[in-house]
Write a protein that holds these residues in place. Sequence first.
Motif, PDB file in Angstrom:
ATOM      1  N   VAL A   5      45.489  32.905  91.983  1.00 56.15           N
ATOM      2  CA  VAL A   5      45.352  32.180  93.441  1.00 56.15           C
ATOM      3  C   VAL A   5      45.381  30.637  93.209  1.00 56.15           C
ATOM      4  CG1 VAL A   5      43.707  31.712  95.506  1.00 56.15           C
ATOM      5  CG2 VAL A   5      44.162  33.724  94.859  1.00 56.15           C
ATOM      6  N   GLU A   6      46.595  30.317  94.157  1.00 58.65           N
ATOM      7  CA  GLU A   6      46.701  28.747  93.993  1.00 58.65           C
ATOM      8  C   GLU A   6      45.711  27.828  95.135  1.00 58.65           C
ATOM      9  OE1 GLU A   6      50.711  29.744  93.754  1.00 58.65           O
ATOM     10  OE2 GLU A   6      48.831  30.414  94.854  1.00 58.65           O
ATOM     11  N   SER A   7      45.164  26.795  94.917  1.00 57.57           N
ATOM     12  CA  SER A   7      44.208  25.475  95.663  1.00 57.57           C
ATOM     13  C   SER A   7      44.187  24.236  95.222  1.00 57.57           C
ATOM     14  CB  SER A   7      42.539  25.741  95.488  1.00 57.57           C
ATOM     15  OG  SER A   7      42.526  25.793  93.904  1.00 57.57           O
ATOM     16  N   GLY A   8      44.021  22.764  95.924  1.00 57.38           N
ATOM     17  CA  GLY A   8      43.539  21.737  95.888  1.00 57.38           C
ATOM     18  C   GLY A   8      45.172  21.094  96.712  1.00 57.38           C
ATOM     19  N   GLY A   9      45.949  21.355  96.976  1.00 55.39           N
ATOM     20  CA  GLY A   9      47.085  20.605  97.621  1.00 55.39           C
ATOM     21  C   GLY A   9      46.052  20.382  98.862  1.00 55.39           C
ATOM     22  N   ARG A  19      45.708  17.402  91.849  1.00 60.64           N
ATOM     23  CA  ARG A  19      45.153  18.062  90.935  1.00 60.64           C
ATOM     24  C   ARG A  19      45.481  19.705  91.245  1.00 60.64           C
ATOM     25  NH1 ARG A  19      40.250  19.721  86.897  1.00 60.64           N
ATOM     26  NH2 ARG A  19      41.004  20.491  84.968  1.00 60.64           N
ATOM     27  N   LEU A  20      46.652  20.650  91.140  1.00 61.12           N
ATOM     28  CA  LEU A  20      46.509  21.560  91.009  1.00 61.12           C
ATOM     29  C   LEU A  20      45.601  22.967  90.314  1.00 61.12           C
ATOM     30  CD1 LEU A  20      49.720  22.228  92.987  1.00 61.12           C
ATOM     31  CD2 LEU A  20      47.944  21.313  93.865  1.00 61.12           C
ATOM     32  N   SER A  21      44.996  24.084  91.071  1.00 58.83           N
ATOM     33  CA  SER A  21      44.398  25.042  90.055  1.00 58.83           C
ATOM     34  C   SER A  21      45.268  26.691  90.354  1.00 58.83           C
ATOM     35  CB  SER A  21      43.115  25.108  90.595  1.00 58.83           C
ATOM     36  OG  SER A  21      42.647  23.563  89.578  1.00 58.83           O
ATOM     37  N   CYS A  22      45.281  27.225  89.334  1.00 58.98           N
ATOM     38  CA  CYS A  22      45.288  28.433  89.957  1.00 58.98           C
ATOM     39  C   CYS A  22      44.295  28.883  89.484  1.00 58.98           C
ATOM     40  CB  CYS A  22      47.262  28.602  88.892  1.00 58.98           C
ATOM     41  SG  CYS A  22      47.553  30.492  89.214  1.00 58.98           S
ATOM     42  N   ALA A  23      43.919  30.135  89.661  1.00 62.90           N
ATOM     43  CA  ALA A  23      43.080  31.096  89.441  1.00 62.90           C
ATOM     44  C   ALA A  23      43.404  32.752  89.362  1.00 62.90           C
ATOM     45  CB  ALA A  23      41.472  30.871  90.232  1.00 62.90           C
ATOM     46  N   ALA A  24      43.083  33.127  88.119  1.00 57.66           N
ATOM     47  CA  ALA A  24      44.059  34.364  88.282  1.00 57.66           C
ATOM     48  C   ALA A  24      42.575  35.589  87.893  1.00 57.66           C
ATOM     49  CB  ALA A  24      44.825  34.387  86.769  1.00 57.66           C
ATOM     50  N   THR A  91      57.114  17.016  97.915  1.00 60.10           N
ATOM     51  CA  THR A  91      56.396  17.376  99.429  1.00 60.10           C
ATOM     52  C   THR A  91      57.069  19.031  99.390  1.00 60.10           C
ATOM     53  OG1 THR A  91      56.265  15.688  99.990  1.00 60.10           O
ATOM     54  CG2 THR A  91      56.672  17.890 101.750  1.00 60.10           C
ATOM     55  N   ALA A  92      56.829  19.537  98.952  1.00 64.65           N
ATOM     56  CA  ALA A  92      56.708  21.687  98.809  1.00 64.65           C
ATOM     57  C   ALA A  92      55.828  22.036  98.949  1.00 64.65           C
ATOM     58  CB  ALA A  92      57.511  21.558  97.852  1.00 64.65           C
ATOM     59  N   VAL A  93      55.294  24.076  98.774  1.00 63.92           N
ATOM     60  CA  VAL A  93      54.542  24.027  98.741  1.00 63.92           C
ATOM     61  C   VAL A  93      54.505  25.110  97.196  1.00 63.92           C
ATOM     62  CG1 VAL A  93      54.335  26.884  98.892  1.00 63.92           C
ATOM     63  CG2 VAL A  93      54.800  25.009 100.910  1.00 63.92           C
ATOM     64  N   TYR A  94      53.715  24.760  96.707  1.00 63.42           N
ATOM     65  CA  TYR A  94      54.181  24.607  95.035  1.00 63.42           C
ATOM     66  C   TYR A  94      53.453  26.392  94.882  1.00 63.42           C
ATOM     67  CZ  TYR A  94      54.512  20.415  94.024  1.00 63.42           C
ATOM     68  OH  TYR A  94      55.868  19.354  93.824  1.00 63.42           O
ATOM     69  N   TYR A  95      53.782  26.939  93.747  1.00 62.60           N
ATOM     70  CA  TYR A  95      53.065  28.283  93.519  1.00 62.60           C
ATOM     71  C   TYR A  95      52.682  28.118  92.016  1.00 62.60           C
ATOM     72  CZ  TYR A  95      56.048  29.565  97.986  1.00 62.60           C
ATOM     73  OH  TYR A  95      55.937  29.392  99.150  1.00 62.60           O
ATOM     74  N   TYR A 108      54.051  38.048  88.526  1.00 59.79           N
ATOM     75  CA  TYR A 108      53.108  37.291  89.426  1.00 59.79           C
ATOM     76  C   TYR A 108      52.850  35.947  89.350  1.00 59.79           C
ATOM     77  CZ  TYR A 108      51.619  42.202  86.805  1.00 59.79           C
ATOM     78  OH  TYR A 108      51.684  43.186  86.144  1.00 59.79           O
ATOM     79  N   TRP A 109      53.021  36.126  91.090  1.00 55.21           N
ATOM     80  CA  TRP A 109      53.190  34.855  91.814  1.00 55.21           C
ATOM     81  C   TRP A 109      52.103  35.226  93.340  1.00 55.21           C
ATOM     82  CZ3 TRP A 109      57.324  31.709  91.487  1.00 55.21           C
ATOM     83  CH2 TRP A 109      58.361  33.272  90.609  1.00 55.21           C
ATOM     84  N   GLY A 110      51.230  33.475  93.247  1.00 61.80           N
ATOM     85  CA  GLY A 110      50.722  32.940  93.667  1.00 61.80           C
ATOM     86  C   GLY A 110      50.842  33.109  94.819  1.00 61.80           C
ATOM     87  N   GLN A 111      50.213  32.349  96.235  1.00 58.82           N
ATOM     88  CA  GLN A 111      50.282  32.640  97.820  1.00 58.82           C
ATOM     89  C   GLN A 111      51.665  31.303  98.140  1.00 58.82           C
ATOM     90  OE1 GLN A 111      47.711  32.889  97.148  1.00 58.82           O
ATOM     91  NE2 GLN A 111      47.003  30.293  98.091  1.00 58.82           N
ATOM     92  N   GLY A 112      51.219  30.317  97.409  1.00 57.45           N
ATOM     93  CA  GLY A 112      51.640  28.948  97.264  1.00 57.45           C
ATOM     94  C   GLY A 112      50.459  28.000  97.797  1.00 57.45           C
ATOM     95  N   THR A 113      50.495  26.835  97.743  1.00 51.79           N
ATOM     96  CA  THR A 113      49.476  25.214  98.241  1.00 51.79           C
ATOM     97  C   THR A 113      50.799  24.276  98.789  1.00 51.79           C
ATOM     98  OG1 THR A 113      47.585  24.363  97.577  1.00 51.79           O
ATOM     99  CG2 THR A 113      48.691  24.670  96.159  1.00 51.79           C
ATOM    100  N   GLN A 114      50.160  23.884  99.565  1.00 51.50           N
ATOM    101  CA  GLN A 114      50.937  23.346 100.875  1.00 51.50           C
ATOM    102  C   GLN A 114      50.627  21.520 100.290  1.00 51.50           C
ATOM    103  OE1 GLN A 114      53.424  22.920 103.053  1.00 51.50           O
ATOM    104  NE2 GLN A 114      54.172  21.394 102.094  1.00 51.50           N
TER     105      GLN A 114
END
Length: 119
Positions: A5-9, A19-24, A91-95, A108-114
């Motif tokens: 799960v990404e967050s921070g966008g 700062r983007l985070s990716c929690a597993a 500018t993009a969706v970050y995964y 395995y992939w997250g859903q992305g954060t804009q």
Amino acid sequence: QVQLVESGGGLVQAGGSLRLSCAASGRTLSRYIMGWFRQAPGKERELVAIISWSGGGTTYVDSVKGRFTISRDNAKNTMYLQMNSLKPEDTAVYYCAARPIRGSEFEYWGQGTQVTVSS
């Protein structure tokens, strides 16, 4: 199975930082090589950065070298992407994605954060 799960966008002005985070969850991240990817509208997905299972090795696409920093905290099962000096072309969706240490593909992939950078 690994759930990411990404967050921070968000929206930031050019020159700003995020700062983007990716929690597993599901499995410990220490078994995986981790990466950040991004996809801009009308463009193919591109690899932004990769980090080894221990965090000791990192690789970046040329366009973000010196501006982005990938890191991970295996104890927290979390990966990060510090993005400084942001440009409109970022500018993009970050995964975030995970690849088994002995595997050849990110499985395995997250859903992305804009991330949107205004000029």
